[in-house]
Design a protein around this motif. Structure first.
Motif, PDB file in Angstrom:
ATOM      1  N   UNK A   1       0.926  -1.137  -0.104  1.00 44.49           N
ATOM      2  CA  UNK A   1       0.034  -0.094   0.166  1.00 44.49           C
ATOM      3  C   UNK A   1       1.062   1.181   0.004  1.00 44.49           C
ATOM      4  N   UNK A   2       0.245   2.369   0.191  1.00 43.77           N
ATOM      5  CA  UNK A   2       1.213   3.592   0.198  1.00 43.77           C
ATOM      6  C   UNK A   2       1.100   4.386   1.298  1.00 43.77           C
ATOM      7  N   UNK A   3       1.350   3.283   2.541  1.00 43.86           N
ATOM      8  CA  UNK A   3       1.336   3.616   3.855  1.00 43.86           C
ATOM      9  C   UNK A   3       2.598   4.265   4.072  1.00 43.86           C
ATOM     10  N   UNK A   4       2.954   5.298   4.583  1.00 43.85           N
ATOM     11  CA  UNK A   4       4.243   5.709   4.741  1.00 43.85           C
ATOM     12  C   UNK A   4       4.271   6.636   6.005  1.00 43.85           C
ATOM     13  N   UNK A   5       5.057   6.389   6.921  1.00 40.65           N
ATOM     14  CA  UNK A   5       5.239   7.322   8.203  1.00 40.65           C
ATOM     15  C   UNK A   5       6.645   8.163   8.196  1.00 40.65           C
ATOM     16  N   UNK A   6       6.045   9.414   8.336  1.00 43.54           N
ATOM     17  CA  UNK A   6       7.741  10.288   7.997  1.00 43.54           C
ATOM     18  C   UNK A   6       8.091  10.656   9.193  1.00 43.54           C
ATOM     19  N   UNK A   7       9.366  11.231   9.188  1.00 47.02           N
ATOM     20  CA  UNK A   7      10.005  11.525  10.449  1.00 47.02           C
ATOM     21  C   UNK A   7       9.310  12.563  11.279  1.00 47.02           C
TER      22      UNK A   7
END
Length: 953
Positions: free
Chosen positions: A605-611
């Motif tokens: 999926x496109x699930x991304x966690x950023x800093x």
């Protein structure tokens, strides 16, 4: 003369100018030493190493093989036996005592060889992980072993490097070092190049670099003034204690197992001796000595005193195999932990991707241009997308963007006979190549824009700036900056349009970030470039600070591609089949990270966690996130550390990659810290458990497979060794307890015969525990090693199932051996007609054959021994060798006397082999039952999953 050992205060390098130091060292900062002169100086000054303690003499190593208390007791008993023989004046040669002496010597030699092999393997590994340094030799920048540095070498020092020798700085770009190891000062020390007047202590010698300290910021160039014991660190090395070698958890566990076995076996041996003395009529000193000799021999044969050496050899040899495949293990404990890894958290650039950056697109205020060509050869051209604009504003902006990118750069690109040679960060190399495609040559740019200072890149700031003079406009300096577009825009107030700097409006900021998003969605890594003019008079270069990066003029966006490694997708799939989650942790744009992660199969999926999101999360929220999320973007090293700790709190065993100075805390916190061998800093390598020589994700997965195989081989070795020894102990103990039942009464020592003699026990220990045990320790990896789930961290090397199998096999061995013995003798449960010597020879041969069959059993607790039994050729050879050696004991006259054996017929051998084979087919039945009872029933057996054929999401 070289400045290596000053004769007066004025000779000290920190008090001399750069020119004087270089002159004294006979060194040219741009050419360095030539190879012939470097070799001569290495001979004169010796290697750049601290003095090591003298090696232990070989004769002491050999003597140490005979210092074990049980071996000493055995030697004492054999000596007493020989003395009694001499005292009683017997004419027959004391074959038994001589045989014992011979076996002890052979065992000692075998142990010496094993220890030497382990030492050589460990030395080879130390050489592989030895520190290297960047130097200038023969006019070219190269990397050499730090031990080969000599006074006068020109070294290049960058952020994250460990300083390899004492050196006088001749160039510095905001260089800072940590010198706590020498001075106790916990704050970083800023370094410059100016000479210091007057005497200065080490902590105040700001133009000197000292061996063993660390560069934490900036970069510089220095001339080596002292190496080895002549360095400051060398002079105080006598006050430093060498850290003791720390035993790994596996070695500690095996040590505990060995002690328990030793105590148990000694008690059993004492019980055997006591039983013989109680149940038989032992008369005379000779008989008493024989009984004592038997008990000690039983203890020696049953206690695996060579276990630590063999395990160390297996670990070291396995680590050598891993090193040949580009995974250099720096700590033995990492081999054990690799098999438990449940998560691999990897950087993207260079690890999951090729790290061969190529600029594809440049976007400025007036439009967009593409660049053709691939790789580091500057073959290609700028292609303007808007027809008719190629000679207008867009061309001017493109040239200025590439000029800024080429100047804010520390990489090198040069053409040699063998082709284009690059040195430095691949991103920076790609920018130089792009500038050349636009006709911007480094030589011409150097002539106009000479560098006078630098604000180095850091992973926290995500920016790098350089300050340049302008030969065409000497009244000003030019600051050029490159970095993450979203970060860079916050430092910009204007935008370049043609040759004009117009105010940067909010609407344009939104448009620029939209263009950045569009590039990222095409899997292009993005950089922004900007500049500003500065007054000609500024503080010296070493004083440039981050505050100068303000009121910048934004020039444009540069999009470059770093294609995924073809082997990375396959490696990700193999890891997932092995029950290992793969995470991507990168400083790149979230969209770029998401596209690459999907292409590699890391995420669906496109699930991304950023800093920024990590920064705002509580520990509990982050714990929930790491259970689900596989991609992390725009992260700082401090975020990496939080991710590692969160994964560990959720029960994961984490392998984490890193390359920068500030990655060291995360690498240390990870269960397996993995540093990059090509792009990694020395600080990251020293903090890591493993170094990737090729910076390739596939190498991590291969190392996990090798780690699992090594641990499995140690279990195979233990399974074989312990079951064989327990079989010997049970045979002796129950043979004596049940002597009347199996027809052993009435002969032998004091009217009681023994199942086996002391010499026979020792021979079994030497023959079957020697070559076969070593061969099984290097067994090829099982086909299904990467289709099993990771080993639990708290699971010991010896599981309950293993112990059950060991005891079961030992009992089968003892039962079969005693039944053969019973059938060979008159009386007992099975009527026979042979002599006691014949019965003991049959039992002796049966037990040897039991152990040779058992070595194939021990290769797995689940898989059939009949599956590819000849795969390990070393094992087949070792078994054949053991058979030949045993046959020699049976048929060679003087060995017959030494081991009290008699001639066996073909039918005798067939009987021994048939009975001994029972350990194989009984174990096969047990394995089949366990496989059927396992989850999945009959379908769960020898797993032949081919990772290439397993679909991954």
């Amino acid at each position: 003369m070289l400045v290596t050992a000053p004769n007066s205060k004025s000779d000290e390098p920190y008090r001399q100018s750069c020119a004087d130091v270089l002159s004294a060292a006979a060194a040219d900062p741009s050419i360095g030493l030539d190879q012939a002169e470097a070799k001569r100086r290495l001979t004169e000054y010796g290697p750049n190493e601290l003095d090591a303690p003298p090696p232990r003499p070989e004769w002491l190593k050999l003597l140490a093989q005979f210092t074990d208390i049980l071996v000493l007791l055995l030697l004492a008993a054999a000596t007493i036996s020989a003395a009694v023989w001499w005292r009683e004046g017997k004419t027959e040669v004391p074959y038994e005592a001589l045989a014992i002496f011979a076996i002890v010597v052979l065992n000692g030699l075998l142990g010496y060889v094993q220890e030497a092999r382990a030492e050589r393997a460990a030395a080879a590994l130390r050489q592989l992980s030895a520190m290297r340094s960047d130097v200038v030799r023969d006019g070219a920048q190269t990397s050499i072993a730090s031990a080969d540095l000599v006074p006068g070498d020109i070294i290049l020092v960058a952020e994250g490097d460990t300083i390899p020798a004492d050196a006088r700085l001749i160039q510095s770009a905001a260089l800072q070092t940590m010198e706590a190891a020498l001075t106790g000062e916990s704050l970083p020390v800023s370094k410059g190049i100016d000479a210091i007047s007057g005497r200065a202590e080490i902590g105040d010698q700001r133009n000197m670099l000292f061996s063993g300290t660390t560069a934490i910021y900036g970069h510089g160039r220095a001339v080596v003034t002292a190496t080895g014991m002549r360095t400051v660190m060398g002079r105080i090395s006598g006050m430093l204690e060498k850290a003791p070698d720390e035993a790994t958890p596996l070695q500690k566990e095996l040590g505990r197992v060995g002690k328990v076995l030793a105590i148990t076996v000694v008690l059993i041996a004492a019980a055997v001796i006591g039983t013989i003395l109680l149940l038989s009529e032992v008369r005379g000193l000779s008989r008493t000595v024989d009984v004592m000799l038997l008990g000690v021999a039983l203890a020696v044969a049953a206690v695996p005193e060579g276990l630590p050496a063999v395990v160390t050899a297996v670990l070291s040899l396995g680590m050598q195999r891993m090193a040949r495949n580009s995974a250099v293990i720096r700590r033995l404990s990492a081999v054990e932990t690799l098999g438990s890894a449940t998560v691999i958290a990897s950087d993207k650039t260079g690890t999951l991707t090729k790290n061969e950056m190529t600029v594809r697109r440049i976007i400025t205020a007036s439009g967009c241009a593409n660049l053709s060509g691939t790789g580091y050869a500057p073959n290609g051209q700028v292609e303007f997308r808007e027809a008719g604009r190629s000679n207008g504003l867009l061309q001017l902006e493109i040239v200025r963007a590439l000029t800024a990118a080429e100047r804010a750069n520390n990489a090198l690109l040069s053409e040699r006979a063998e082709g284009w040679v690059v040195h430095g960060d691949p991103t920076e190399v790609a920018l130089i190549v792009a500038a050349r495609k636009a006709g911007l040559l480094t030589e011409a740019l150097n002539a106009r824009f000479g560098r006078v200072g630098e604000v180095p890149f850091s992973s926290e700031r995500k920016l790098m700036s350089t300050i340049h003079s302008d030969a065409e406009r000497p009244e000003r300096l030019v600051l050029v900056t490159k970095g993450a577009p979203d970060v860079l825009l916050d430092h910009c107030t204007h935008e370049l349009v043609g040759s004009d700097a117009l105010p940067l409006t909010d609407a344009r900021r939104v448009e620029i970030m939209a263009s950045n998003e569009a590039l990222a969605e095409e899997a292009l890594r993005t950089l922004g470039v900007a500049f500003r003019s500065l007054p000609a008079k500024l503080p010296e270069a070493s004083q440039f600070e981050e505050a100068i990066e303000r009121e910048l003029v934004f020039i444009g966006l540069i999009g470059m591609i770093d294609p995924p490694r073809l082997e990375a997708r396959e490696a990700v799939g193999r890891a997932q089949v092995a029950g290992i989650r793969c995470l991507m942790i990168t400083g790149d744009h979230p969209k770029t990270a998401s596209v690459i992660a999907r292409e590699l199969g890391i995420s669906v999926d496109d699930q991304v966690v950023t800093g920024a999101q990590i920064q705002a999360m509580t520990d509990d929220e982050l714990d929930d996130a790491v259970r689900e999320v596989a991609v992390y973007a725009r992260v700082n090293p401090e975020h990496k550390l939080r991710i590692v700790l969160a994964l560990q709190r959720t029960g994961e065993t984490v392998a984490m990659t890193g390359d920068g100075v500030n990655d060291a805390p995360a690498l240390k916190a990870a269960d397996i810290g993995i540093a990059m061998g090509i792009t990694g800093t020395n600080v990251s390598k020293e903090a890591a458990d493993m170094v990737l020589a090729d910076d390739n994700f596939a190498t991590i997965v291969a190392a996990v497979e090798e780690g699992r195989a090594i641990f499995a081989n140690i279990r195979k070795f233990l399974r074989y060794l312990l079951s064989s020894n327990i079989g010997e102990v049970m045979t002796m103990f129950f043979g004596i307890i049940l002597a009347g039942t199996i027809g052993l009464s009435g002969a032998g020592i004091g009217g009681l015969a023994l199942p086996l003699l002391a010499t026979q026990l020792l021979w079994i220990n030497f023959v079957t525990d020697g070559a076969p045990a070593l061969a099984i320790g290097v067994d090829p990896a099982d086909d299904d090693v990467m289709s099993r789930p990771p080993r639990l961290r708290d699971e010991g090397v010896l599981t309950g199932r293993m112990w059950a199998g060991v005891v079961f096999v030992g009992a089968v061995m003892a039962t079969g051996t005693l039944l053969v013995l019973d059938g060979a003798l008159p009386g007992g449960l099975i009527e026979g007609s042979g002599t006691i010597a014949y019965g003991q020879t049959m039992a002796f041969t049966t037990l040897v054959m039991f152990q040779l069959f058992n070595v194939f059993n021990a290769r797995s607790d689940e898989l059939s021994a009949l599956r590819r039994p000849f795969r390990n050729r070393s094992l087949c050879f070792a078994v054949a060798l053991s058979l030949v050696m045993h046959a020699a004991v049976i048929y060679t006259p003087f060995l017959q006397k030494a081991f009290s054996t008699v001639f066996l017929s073909i039918s005798d051998w067939l009987l021994c082999i048939a009975v001994a084979s029972s350990v194989l087919w009984l174990r096969e039945i047990e394995k089949a039952v366990m496989r059927r009872l396992a989850p999945g029933g009959a379908d769960v057996g020898p797993r032949d999953l081919d990772p290439d054929q397993v679909e991954t999401s």
